[in-house]
Design a protein around this motif. Structure first.
Motif, PDB file in Angstrom:
ATOM      1  N   THR A   1       0.949   1.298  -3.871  1.00  0.00           N
ATOM      2  CA  THR A   1       1.565   2.475  -4.481  1.00  0.00           C
ATOM      3  C   THR A   1       3.060   2.513  -4.214  1.00  0.00           C
ATOM      4  OG1 THR A   1      -0.513   3.649  -4.112  1.00  0.00           O
ATOM      5  CG2 THR A   1       1.402   4.981  -4.669  1.00  0.00           C
TER       6      THR A   1
ATOM      7  N   ARG B   1      -3.987   8.633  -4.370  1.00  0.00           N
ATOM      8  CA  ARG B   1      -3.961   8.694  -5.836  1.00  0.00           C
ATOM      9  C   ARG B   1      -2.553   8.507  -6.409  1.00  0.00           C
ATOM     10  NH1 ARG B   1      -8.323  13.320  -7.833  1.00  0.00           N
ATOM     11  NH2 ARG B   1     -10.016  12.699  -6.433  1.00  0.00           N
ATOM     12  N   GLY B   2      -1.699   7.845  -5.660  1.00  0.00           N
ATOM     13  CA  GLY B   2      -0.336   7.611  -6.126  1.00  0.00           C
ATOM     14  C   GLY B   2       0.543   8.843  -6.073  1.00  0.00           C
TER      15      GLY B   2
ATOM     16  N   ASN C   1      -5.936  -3.261  -8.915  1.00  0.00           N
ATOM     17  CA  ASN C   1      -5.640  -2.577  -7.649  1.00  0.00           C
ATOM     18  C   ASN C   1      -6.841  -2.575  -6.720  1.00  0.00           C
ATOM     19  OD1 ASN C   1      -3.071  -2.060  -8.575  1.00  0.00           O
ATOM     20  ND2 ASN C   1      -3.475   0.069  -9.125  1.00  0.00           N
TER      21      ASN C   1
ATOM     22  N   TYR D   1       2.547  11.098   1.693  1.00  0.00           N
ATOM     23  CA  TYR D   1       1.702  10.426   0.705  1.00  0.00           C
ATOM     24  C   TYR D   1       0.282  10.986   0.795  1.00  0.00           C
ATOM     25  CZ  TYR D   1      -0.923   6.883  -1.805  1.00  0.00           C
ATOM     26  OH  TYR D   1      -1.760   6.250  -2.688  1.00  0.00           O
TER      27      TYR D   1
ATOM     28  N   GLU E   1      -3.670   0.336   0.171  1.00  0.00           N
ATOM     29  CA  GLU E   1      -3.409   1.125  -1.032  1.00  0.00           C
ATOM     30  C   GLU E   1      -1.989   1.690  -1.009  1.00  0.00           C
ATOM     31  OE1 GLU E   1      -5.103   5.082  -3.401  1.00  0.00           O
ATOM     32  OE2 GLU E   1      -5.999   4.467  -1.500  1.00  0.00           O
ATOM     33  N   GLU E   2      -1.536   2.121   0.176  1.00  0.00           N
ATOM     34  CA  GLU E   2      -0.193   2.666   0.287  1.00  0.00           C
ATOM     35  C   GLU E   2       0.863   1.631  -0.077  1.00  0.00           C
ATOM     36  OE1 GLU E   2      -2.875   4.958   3.035  1.00  0.00           O
ATOM     37  OE2 GLU E   2      -2.569   2.888   2.487  1.00  0.00           O
TER      38      GLU E   2
ATOM     39  N   GLY F   1       4.085   2.893 -10.877  1.00  0.00           N
ATOM     40  CA  GLY F   1       4.598   3.080  -9.527  1.00  0.00           C
ATOM     41  C   GLY F   1       5.906   3.819  -9.450  1.00  0.00           C
TER      42      GLY F   1
END
Length: 749
Positions: free
Chosen positions: A307, A191-192, A293, A188, A303-304, A83
């Motif tokens: 991340t 996929r990170g 995850n 953003y 997901e955000e 992260g």
């Protein structure tokens, strides 16, 4: 006089009404209304100006400097840290001009002319927030940049008003180029990836400066919903939506004269590459982190949010068992493969999931040779068929529904079926005549023996006797997914749907747990500085009766003792299990369990260059790589170590019939393909116990025509002589194309 008085009264009343109306008109003249409106506007402007003066442009927010996530094993030791900001700031001079224009066309066509604020869109957003309608409402690129860099993602009236004021100030203090660069570098993309440079690498493996217009348009379209629009994981509807938005971006560019119409007409959608792990995700670490995850996202964590960092995520994974699973794969499979020079060996992929059946905790997982070499997790992928590991579910459905054969006999452990290869099923809606492995015919066999030898013709008939719809219902209750290919038909008995080792571990753990639903869970806890994720209980309700689950378990112990799963057996523990080998030997499975541990191991044939499935036949210079071979040996090696060298635990079974692969009907394939005795009346319940002296039951259907005649078996291959070694009895749905794999030691120098 009365009539005159009434008239005068009406006249006086009319004058009074006219007086009142006049006073109202004098009070609310258009001049006064206009004046009041003017005053209100002055007050509003004054108030806004006061807010403008009082609200400063703040420093960067906390999310602009992302924290790492910490992942831990079940004992608290650190598995990984992830992260840290996956972002490389690039100036507009490093980004192709058409790509810049693609983002403007997607989000804010008036960006170069506006004052940084869309008052109408902001007002709509404020109203939607007040009325509880969520994130609706438009924002300019400047406003989105301000939200990303200076503020947070909360949806409140106060935050929106701050965004409005700060956007006006930023637009005055910074150039449009600086604002656009800031927007591209703080957004953003999924996929990170934060920022266009990281996104270009994550989706296309290039620097931002080498993005094409088509690729830039995809990244611009992606910003609206990064998770939903990621092409490699998007649903069909998600792919349709992102394609529509991609076209919308390019059409806007043409409308703004930023793109030539002829060039636009020749553009094709640029599919992004598959996701690749961030540095530090080598070996099994990347697979474990990805599985954690995915589970958190299923449990409702955005997901955000994951991340953005700041999470401490503890897994159920046992560090010792995880190491033992990897070592078992290395010893039993990888050490025997020549991945460099052998085409078949290079295509072999292994996956495994190990679950505690009493808690549902995933204690170990094997995703492949390494997350940096093969990102797709072989433990959770659902693009291969589970084959004959589905057969116990057919039997479970028969027991749960108290089903009967075509001639009215209750289906149980000792019910006899006709095991003739290519025998057409009776009573089905469609013609189906599956071939047994090596086209071998068995004649009359009990359900126990049919499970031991994984006889296709028996379970194809059984699924018709039970009803395909009922079988599917039971399978879904036990934990299988309703995926593409899960079609209600006799062919379903051969496991022709798709599944993962994770799914099948849940199914077999449910049987191990006496019919109480087990949903595998890898996350023990997930804590953030300001909240804790709420996780569902992995143990669910009773989905099949205990007697059904325990009877299936008793039969599967026979598969390990005397059937295709013997390679998994040892006196050191009691085990139940089932082998499976799919059509053309593209996958090979062993799903097994002890009273304390459920593990599913699978091999998959994958041509990475072509992105297609391929055969496993010839793996390690052997013949057919079926479920009773490498998967069963990996399972046994791991299970023995995971149980500390063995266990005295025994299955606590509540059954009326005990299946253990004991005595079978005397008729053998070489003697007859029909019952040796005429049909007889049978009680509702089948005879119990393998040593029952009851007469041999007749198959549920008459024998097929004499042509073609089943091949005569030699004495050494007769089912009454000795069990097949190491899994040679495990058929696939196209067994005639492959050579059966015999004992590993006998087949290798």
């Amino acid at each position: 006089m009365g009539r005159a008085d009434a008239q005068r009264s009406r006249q006086r009343e009319a004058r009074r009404e006219q007086g009142r109306g006049g006073r109202i008109r004098r009070l609310f003249t258009w001049r006064k209304l206009l004046g009041a409106l003017f005053v209100f506007c002055l007050l509003a402007m004054g108030g806004f100006y006061a807010v403008y003066l009082l609200v400063p442009v703040p420093s960067a927010n906390a999310e602009a400097e992302l924290q790492s996530n910490v992942y831990r094993y079940s004992d608290g030791s650190i598995l990984a840290r992830t992260g840290k900001i996956n972002r490389s700031i690039v100036g507009l001079d490093k980004i192709p001009d058409p790509v810049e224009k693609a983002f403007v066309a997607a989000e804010n066509k008036t960006f170069y002319e506006d004052s940084g604020v869309d008052f109408k869109g902001t007002a709509r957003g404020v109203v939607n927030t007040i009325t509880g309608k969520g994130k609706q409402g438009g924002s300019t690129i400047t406003q989105q940049y301000v939200k990303n860099y200076y503020l947070d993602q909360s949806q409140t009236v106060t935050r929106k008003l701050k965004e409005l004021v700060i956007s006006l100030k930023v637009d005055q203090r910074k150039s449009k180029e600086e604002i656009l660069a800031g927007y591209l570098n703080t957004s953003y993309y999924g996929r990170g990836a934060y920022g266009i440079q990281a996104a270009a690498q994550a989706y296309y493996g290039v620097d931002a400066g080498k993005l094409t217009v088509e690729q830039g348009a995809y990244l611009a379209a992606l910003l609206q919903a990064p998770s939903q629009y990621d092409w490699t994981s998007a649903s069909p509807s998600g792919r349709k939506l992102v394609t529509q938005r991609w076209n919308y971006v390019l059409d806007n560019m043409v409308e703004e004269r930023w793109l030539d119409p002829a060039e636009r007409a020749g553009m094709d959608f640029p599919e992004p590459q598959s996701p690749r792990p961030a540095p530090g995700m080598e070996g099994q670490t990347g697979y474990l982190v990805a599985a954690a995850n995915q589970e958190l996202i299923r449990q409702g964590v955005a997901e955000e949010d994951i991340t953005a960092g700041g999470w401490t995520i503890t897994l159920h994974v046992d560090k010792k068992r995880q190491k033992e699973l990897v070592e078992a794969v290395d010893k039993q499979l990888e050490s025997r493969l020549d991945r460099e020079d052998d085409e078949v060996d290079a295509a072999v992929q292994a996956g495994a999931t190990s679950v505690d059946p009493k808690t549902g905790h995933v204690v170990a997982l094997y995703g492949g040779v390494g997350a940096t070499e093969h990102w797709t997790s072989n433990a959770t992928r659902r693009d291969y068929q589970p084959a004959s590991t589905f057969k116990p579910l057919v039997f479970a459905a028969a027991l749960e529904n108290r089903s009967r054969t075509q001639d009215g006999r209750r289906i149980g452990v000792n019910t006899v079926y006709d095991g003739t290869s290519r025998r057409p099923v009776r009573g089905g809606a469609t013609y189906f005549a599956p071939q047994n492995e090596d086209d071998r015919s068995y004649g009359p066999v009990t359900v126990q023996r049919a499970m031991n030898k994984s006889i296709n013709s028996v379970f194809a008939q059984m699924i018709v006797d039970v009803g395909p719809a009922e079988v599917k219902k039971t399978a879904l209750a036990l934990g299988m997914r309703d995926v593409d290919g899960f079609v209600e038909s006799p062919a379903m008995s051969l496991g022709t749907m798709n599944a993962s080792t994770w799914d099948m571990a849940g199914v077999y753990a449910t049987l191990d747990n006496h019919g109480k639903r087990v949903t595998p869970s890898i996350v023990k806890s997930a804590e953030h500085r300001d909240r804790t994720a709420q996780l569902a209980d992995p143990i669910g309700p009773q989905v099949v009766s205990r007697r059904t689950a325990d009877t299936v378990t008793s039969v599967l112990t026979g598969v390990v003792r005397n059937g295709s799963g013997q390679a998994a057996g040892t006196p050191a523990y009691q085990a139940a299990g089932k082998t499976g080998t799919s059509e053309n030997n593209k996958s090979a499975w062993f799903a097994g369990y002890t009273p304390e541990l459920t593990t599913v191991v699978a091999l998959f044939g994958e041509d990475a260059q072509k992105g297609t499935q391929t055969t496993l036949t010839g793996t390690a210079g052997m013949g057919r790589a079926n479920g009773g071979g490498f998967p069963a040996r990996i399972w046994a090696d791991y299970t023995l170590d995971a149980l500390g060298g063995g266990s005295d635990a025994r299955f606590d079974l509540d059954v009326t019939e005990i299946g253990d692969g004991g005595p079978q009907p005397s008729a053998s394939p070489s003697e007859s393909t029909t019952p040796s005795a005429p049909p007889s009346d049978e009680p509702d319940e089948p005879t119990t116990g393998p040593s029952s002296s009851a007469p041999v039951r007749t198959p549920s259907t008459p024998a097929p025509p004499s042509s073609p005649t089943p091949p005569t078996q030699s004495p050494s291959s007769s089912p009454s002589s000795s069990p097949d070694p190491g899994g040679s009895g495990d058929p696939g749905t196209d067994p005639g194309t492959d050579v059966g794999l015999t004992d590993d030691k006998a087949s290798r120098p």
